[in-house]
Design a protein around this motif. Sequence first.
Motif, PDB file in Angstrom:
ATOM      1  N   GLY A   1      31.353  39.626  48.291  1.00  0.00           N
ATOM      2  CA  GLY A   1      31.853  40.684  49.158  1.00  0.00           C
ATOM      3  C   GLY A   1      32.564  40.200  50.407  1.00  0.00           C
ATOM      4  O   GLY A   1      33.129  41.010  51.144  1.00  0.00           O
ATOM      5  N   VAL A   2      32.538  38.893  50.667  1.00  0.00           N
ATOM      6  CA  VAL A   2      33.284  38.303  51.796  1.00  0.00           C
ATOM      7  C   VAL A   2      34.513  37.613  51.228  1.00  0.00           C
ATOM      8  O   VAL A   2      34.405  36.794  50.305  1.00  0.00           O
ATOM      9  CB  VAL A   2      32.416  37.307  52.589  1.00  0.00           C
ATOM     10  N   GLY A   3      35.681  37.941  51.737  1.00  0.00           N
ATOM     11  CA  GLY A   3      36.925  37.429  51.193  1.00  0.00           C
ATOM     12  C   GLY A   3      37.160  35.958  51.483  1.00  0.00           C
ATOM     13  O   GLY A   3      36.484  35.339  52.319  1.00  0.00           O
ATOM     14  N   ARG A   4      38.153  35.404  50.785  1.00  0.00           N
ATOM     15  CA  ARG A   4      38.616  34.033  50.998  1.00  0.00           C
ATOM     16  C   ARG A   4      40.052  34.070  51.488  1.00  0.00           C
ATOM     17  O   ARG A   4      40.870  34.895  51.055  1.00  0.00           O
ATOM     18  CB  ARG A   4      38.556  33.235  49.693  1.00  0.00           C
ATOM     19  N   VAL A   5      40.378  33.170  52.398  1.00  0.00           N
ATOM     20  CA  VAL A   5      41.729  33.098  52.959  1.00  0.00           C
ATOM     21  C   VAL A   5      42.658  32.441  51.939  1.00  0.00           C
ATOM     22  O   VAL A   5      42.366  31.351  51.438  1.00  0.00           O
ATOM     23  CB  VAL A   5      41.724  32.304  54.274  1.00  0.00           C
ATOM     24  N   THR A   6      43.777  33.117  51.636  1.00  0.00           N
ATOM     25  CA  THR A   6      44.718  32.585  50.647  1.00  0.00           C
ATOM     26  C   THR A   6      46.105  32.297  51.229  1.00  0.00           C
ATOM     27  O   THR A   6      46.944  31.731  50.537  1.00  0.00           O
ATOM     28  CB  THR A   6      44.884  33.588  49.481  1.00  0.00           C
ATOM     29  N   LYS A   7      46.330  32.701  52.487  1.00  0.00           N
ATOM     30  CA  LYS A   7      47.631  32.445  53.105  1.00  0.00           C
ATOM     31  C   LYS A   7      47.440  31.785  54.458  1.00  0.00           C
ATOM     32  O   LYS A   7      46.459  32.081  55.164  1.00  0.00           O
ATOM     33  CB  LYS A   7      48.401  33.756  53.305  1.00  0.00           C
TER      34      LYS A   7
ATOM     35  N   SER B   1      26.979  37.720  53.093  1.00  0.00           N
ATOM     36  CA  SER B   1      27.444  38.530  51.969  1.00  0.00           C
ATOM     37  C   SER B   1      27.578  39.988  52.412  1.00  0.00           C
ATOM     38  O   SER B   1      26.874  40.435  53.325  1.00  0.00           O
ATOM     39  CB  SER B   1      26.456  38.452  50.793  1.00  0.00           C
ATOM     40  N   ILE B   2      28.466  40.712  51.739  1.00  0.00           N
ATOM     41  CA  ILE B   2      28.621  42.148  51.998  1.00  0.00           C
ATOM     42  C   ILE B   2      28.629  42.851  50.647  1.00  0.00           C
ATOM     43  O   ILE B   2      29.699  43.002  50.027  1.00  0.00           O
ATOM     44  CB  ILE B   2      29.910  42.465  52.781  1.00  0.00           C
ATOM     45  N   PRO B   3      27.475  43.273  50.130  1.00  0.00           N
ATOM     46  CA  PRO B   3      27.450  43.986  48.854  1.00  0.00           C
ATOM     47  C   PRO B   3      28.381  45.199  48.879  1.00  0.00           C
ATOM     48  O   PRO B   3      28.329  46.017  49.785  1.00  0.00           O
ATOM     49  CB  PRO B   3      25.978  44.415  48.736  1.00  0.00           C
ATOM     50  N   GLY B   4      29.235  45.274  47.877  1.00  0.00           N
ATOM     51  CA  GLY B   4      30.233  46.349  47.829  1.00  0.00           C
ATOM     52  C   GLY B   4      31.513  46.017  48.559  1.00  0.00           C
ATOM     53  O   GLY B   4      32.478  46.792  48.520  1.00  0.00           O
ATOM     54  N   GLY B   5      31.567  44.863  49.207  1.00  0.00           N
ATOM     55  CA  GLY B   5      32.727  44.500  50.018  1.00  0.00           C
ATOM     56  C   GLY B   5      33.991  44.262  49.219  1.00  0.00           C
ATOM     57  O   GLY B   5      35.097  44.576  49.676  1.00  0.00           O
ATOM     58  N   GLU B   6      33.843  43.724  47.989  1.00  0.00           N
ATOM     59  CA  GLU B   6      35.036  43.430  47.192  1.00  0.00           C
ATOM     60  C   GLU B   6      35.767  44.713  46.809  1.00  0.00           C
ATOM     61  O   GLU B   6      36.995  44.798  46.897  1.00  0.00           O
ATOM     62  CB  GLU B   6      34.642  42.653  45.940  1.00  0.00           C
ATOM     63  N   GLU B   7      34.999  45.734  46.418  1.00  0.00           N
ATOM     64  CA  GLU B   7      35.614  47.012  46.044  1.00  0.00           C
ATOM     65  C   GLU B   7      36.256  47.694  47.250  1.00  0.00           C
ATOM     66  O   GLU B   7      37.383  48.196  47.185  1.00  0.00           O
ATOM     67  CB  GLU B   7      34.554  47.927  45.430  1.00  0.00           C
ATOM     68  N   VAL B   8      35.542  47.694  48.398  1.00  0.00           N
ATOM     69  CA  VAL B   8      36.053  48.349  49.607  1.00  0.00           C
ATOM     70  C   VAL B   8      37.312  47.647  50.107  1.00  0.00           C
ATOM     71  O   VAL B   8      38.249  48.292  50.607  1.00  0.00           O
ATOM     72  CB  VAL B   8      34.962  48.364  50.700  1.00  0.00           C
ATOM     73  N   ALA B   9      37.371  46.323  49.972  1.00  0.00           N
ATOM     74  CA  ALA B   9      38.509  45.555  50.493  1.00  0.00           C
ATOM     75  C   ALA B   9      39.824  45.961  49.854  1.00  0.00           C
ATOM     76  O   ALA B   9      40.893  45.796  50.455  1.00  0.00           O
ATOM     77  CB  ALA B   9      38.265  44.061  50.288  1.00  0.00           C
ATOM     78  N   ARG B  10      39.758  46.514  48.642  1.00  0.00           N
ATOM     79  CA  ARG B  10      40.994  46.935  47.972  1.00  0.00           C
ATOM     80  C   ARG B  10      41.661  48.083  48.705  1.00  0.00           C
ATOM     81  O   ARG B  10      42.848  48.345  48.514  1.00  0.00           O
ATOM     82  CB  ARG B  10      40.683  47.340  46.524  1.00  0.00           C
ATOM     83  N   ARG B  11      40.891  48.788  49.549  1.00  0.00           N
ATOM     84  CA  ARG B  11      41.450  49.920  50.303  1.00  0.00           C
ATOM     85  C   ARG B  11      41.881  49.503  51.713  1.00  0.00           C
ATOM     86  O   ARG B  11      42.141  50.362  52.556  1.00  0.00           O
ATOM     87  CB  ARG B  11      40.408  51.046  50.399  1.00  0.00           C
ATOM     88  N   THR B  12      41.931  48.188  51.973  1.00  0.00           N
ATOM     89  CA  THR B  12      42.323  47.688  53.289  1.00  0.00           C
ATOM     90  C   THR B  12      43.616  46.878  53.161  1.00  0.00           C
ATOM     91  O   THR B  12      44.170  46.719  52.071  1.00  0.00           O
ATOM     92  CB  THR B  12      41.216  46.791  53.884  1.00  0.00           C
ATOM     93  N   PHE B  13      44.069  46.322  54.298  1.00  0.00           N
ATOM     94  CA  PHE B  13      45.252  45.460  54.304  1.00  0.00           C
ATOM     95  C   PHE B  13      44.925  44.016  53.901  1.00  0.00           C
ATOM     96  O   PHE B  13      45.823  43.172  53.869  1.00  0.00           O
ATOM     97  CB  PHE B  13      45.899  45.448  55.702  1.00  0.00           C
TER      98      PHE B  13
END
Length: 637
Positions: A364-370, A412-424
């Motif tokens: 649920g915590v993102g990784r930096v890709t840029k 960790s942020i359970p549910g974070g991966e799904e929620v992140a799709r609605r962000t920038f």
Amino acid sequence: MKYSVEANALAIGYGKAALARDIALGAAKGQVLALIGPNGAGKSTLLKTLAGQLAPLGGAVLLDGQELARIPGNARAQKLALMLPHTRRTELTTCFEFAAAGRIPYTGRLGILSAEDKKQVQNALELVGAAHLADRDFNCVSDGQRQRILLARAVCQQPQVLLLDEPTSFLDVKGKIELLTILQKLAHEQQLAVIVTLHELDMAQKIADAVVCVSPHGVSAPMSPAQAFARENIKALYGLTEEQYSAVFDPSKPEKPHFEHYVRSGQKLLRCGYTTGTCAALAAAGAARLLLAGIAPETVALRTPKGIVVEVAPLFCRTAAEGAECAIEKDGGDDVDVTTGLPVTATVTLLPGTPEVRITGGAGVGRVTKPGLDQPVGQAAINHVPRQMITEALRREAETACYPGGFAVTISIPGGEEVARRTFNPHIGVEGGLSVLGTSGIVEPMSQQAILDTIQLEMNQAALRAKSHRRLILAPGNYGLDYLHETYPQFAAIPVVKTSNFIGDTLDMAAAAHFEQVLLVGHVGKLCKLAGGIMNTHSHTADCRTELFCTHAALCGADREVCTALYNAATTDACLEILDTAGLRKPVLQSLLAAIQLHLDRRAGGAFRVGAVLFSNQHGPLGQTETAARLLNEWKE
């Protein structure tokens, strides 16, 4: 009634700006006077003025009938003691030695204790229930025990008047009750005059003999507890609706602590929340405490970088396969976003062989890709301030437990991966989850109309302060204000208005207020949008930063490869690095600044001269528009 300490027509504040005027209050022997009111209203400022730490801006503070400012330091310290929250680490100091500092008014600076001095220290420690801590390292006791030692130090002064600023911070319910009981005993049995600021209104109601209400509108005269804690008075003091009052104060209120910190926005009080970074640090502290003390904490607390204490109950705190895990629910206050209500979890294991704190991201915590973001490519998207907060929270727990080792932490942020799709996040280069963010640790909500009302109020005040040249400085936010303070200290006398994202509306207000010269100072990430005529710079309105860099680079002769890199860049700082590599930074910035000047002039419509100054936190000063350059030269003359 004869007062031990009193204020006559007192004005308080910092510098020349009075926060409150015409204050008249007093505390008599044997009396507990409670100061209550919303954050930022001036309770601590009033207390520090009564203690002599801040000079009055008008009127006087009297101690035993004498003007406080005329009483010599030692004589004052023998009559009046001030207890403030202690956050600094001390070196090799026992609790007895720390408390004994309260005897300096009697021993002198050498601090040589007589038998009587040692007796007073011992008596004070016994009074506050901390005698068993006398030989313990002050850094290795709990926050609640530390508060007792601070109180013992104040009691050691044998004062007639005791002033305390939020003495219940960091204490659990039992600790709060015990400390306030001690204060009642000092007042009612030892006849001290006690003045205390409190946020826990239920406890203030039980301890207070008299109450002073401190609000942005002024400071009340002393009131009886029945008057002060009446339903309508509390609603008016804190700007609460009937629903908000009932949720907090009616018998059905929840048992778990609820974060209560409000900011005034126009005519409204809005409840703040706390960032995902604060949640992560709190969760890490809770898990570490379970590992080190063997007890799951009922609540965890920390002081955020903004200086505000957040204390909450974990969703859970339990042992895990290799350590412990703790979860804190994200609370956005009145600024609800997609992360509000999500659990932020920290899994902590001990690293006995090293003092290092290792922080990584889990599910649920993102990784930096840029490139160009706060963290390097490949790292968990946990920004540097939350990392510092997590590290400091863990080291604080280690000091309390006298544990010399380190920690490994997975956030960790359970549910974070799904929620992140609605962000920038996917657009800016964070994949697979949310970012753990926060520079101040606190989320300050503001409705659009409330922001505009606040800007208008600041504009009215600026118009009153403006001198003959009618000059004004605008800054979108804290970055601009900090840059202005550091780069142009000679302009300190020119009024400043914070625009937030509403640059166009603020320019309109400046025209209506008849300003003649306006300088806009801001980060390139916001002000570059003006080159496209975008006068509301919130990302929900428009986010064309990289498109504008790409367009102006093409106008300056950039090839397709450079334009593509700019278009796909994550941040304006990344754009600047691409331009540096291509040798195009100067012409592209000149082109952007010319476009910014064009749109500023169009919005001003000839009502005033206006220019903009751009900077970057990473790259420093970037330049100014043509009109800004002329204004700066005139203002420096």
